[in-house]
Design a protein around this motif. Structure first.
Motif, PDB file in Angstrom:
ATOM      1  N   TYR A 158       0.824  -1.210   0.000  1.00 54.86           N
ATOM      2  CA  TYR A 158       0.000   0.000   0.000  1.00 54.86           C
ATOM      3  C   TYR A 158       0.857   1.259   0.000  1.00 54.86           C
ATOM      4  O   TYR A 158       1.823   1.354   0.781  1.00 54.86           O
ATOM      5  N   HIS A 216      -7.975  -7.779  -2.327  1.00 54.23           N
ATOM      6  CA  HIS A 216      -9.214  -7.090  -1.930  1.00 54.23           C
ATOM      7  C   HIS A 216      -9.087  -5.605  -2.221  1.00 54.23           C
ATOM      8  O   HIS A 216      -7.976  -5.086  -2.411  1.00 54.23           O
ATOM      9  N   HIS A 218     -10.577  -1.877  -0.595  1.00 56.71           N
ATOM     10  CA  HIS A 218     -11.268  -1.273   0.561  1.00 56.71           C
ATOM     11  C   HIS A 218     -12.146  -0.097   0.143  1.00 56.71           C
ATOM     12  O   HIS A 218     -11.777   0.674  -0.755  1.00 56.71           O
TER      13      HIS A 218
END
Ligand code: MBD
Ligand code: FE
Length: 302
Positions: A158, A216, A218
């Protein structure tokens, strides 16, 4: 020691408190200390084990991994499950399922209306178009709703936490258009794994567990007068889809990952094949008889 002797010691400790301080903190701390005393007694925890644990907690704090540990030990999902139960009991049921925020949100991402591109063109992942609407429980579109989106890159890392990525890479805030639509182009993320040399992985090793999350994306989805939705969608077909170290995968949050090409992509500047996800978010109206979903939590800001 027998329970009576332990309880007598706990009583002495509690009795040492004055009427000062915070009643809620007292209740919680006294309960945790009691449960830990019982644990130490029942499992015959040695002094060396106790000080090893204290040192572990200190080092975990220094490493900044408590948010990660809370997810990995299931606490964050437990908080969700408790909120779900309260909503169920109050008859709140029509919204998109929530799932955990995780520790990697950063506030202040660039904002746009209707559409955003999340990547900067350097990520070698598969091109992704995700689109849909933000709806009210009754199915009516919500214009001007905020869709905050963040996800990992092709290595599962990230931006902000991974300093090799540009600021706000793969993080945006999109306001829905007049028809309640949002859309973003990006790259299909890869699953995250906890830092292999970190404090969380150290404990997971002791527990015989892995520290992997399925791929995934968010979201925070919000609109005035509606309960803020914290959720994620998962990428179909990931080997860890139902084996998430943070227990966040849920039915209803695994949309089909379609193969697409042509005019739709070109309208977003995509050349060639891409992956397509269609997904609508449904928000439920704010109400006073269930706890708020806006959670106070120290978050990174950039
Ligand atoms: C993540 O990307 C995440 O979503 C969670 C819950 C924990 C660690 C990393
Ligand atoms: Fe994540």
């Amino acid at each position: 020691m027998n329970r009576d002797a332990i309880d007598a010691l706990l009583q002495r400790i509690n009795d040492s408190a004055t009427s000062e301080g915070n009643a809620r903190t007292k209740a919680i701390v006294n309960r945790i200390v009691r449960d830990l005393f019982y644990t130490i007694e029942d499992l015959d925890v040695t002094p060396s084990e106790f000080w090893t644990a204290i040192n572990y907690l200190g080092e975990t704090g220094q490493s900044g991994e408590y948010g990660l540990l809370a997810a990995g030990l299931g606490f964050e999902h437990f908080l969700d499950a408790r909120l779900d139960e309260k909503e169920q009991q109050a008859g709140v049921s029509d919204g998109t399922p929530r799932t955990i925020e995780g520790p990697l949100y950063v506030s202040g991402a660039p904002e746009s209306v209707g559409h955003a591109r999340l990547d900067d063109g350097t990520d070698p992942g598969e091109t992704l178009l995700m689109r849909g609407r933000v709806l009210s429980e009754d199915g009516s579109p919500l214009k001007g709703a905020l869709v905050e989106v963040w996800h990992a890159n092709y290595l599962g890392n990230y931006s902000y936490f991974d300093k090799s990525q540009p600021d706000f890479n793969l993080r945006r805030t999109i306001r829905t258009d007049d028809e309640g639509n949002y859309a973003f182009t990006s790259v299909v993320p890869v699953g995250y794994s906890v830092p292999p040399a970190g404090k969380t992985q150290q404990l997971l090793d002791q527990l015989g567990r892995h520290g992997h999350r399925p791929a995934h994306i968010h979201f925070f989805v919000s609109s005035p007068g509606f309960r803020k939705l914290t959720t994620q969608i998962n990428i179909e077909g990931d080997p860890y889809l139902w084996d998430d170290f943070a227990f966040a995968t849920r039915e209803g949050l695994v949309p089909e990952l379609k193969k697409a090409e042509g005019a739709l992509g070109e309208s977003y500047g995509i050349k060639g094949n891409f992956a397509l996800i269609d997904f609508d978010f449904t928000l439920v109206k704010e109400r006073a008889d269930v706890p708020p979903t806006e959670v106070e939590r120290v978050r990174a800001a950039s």
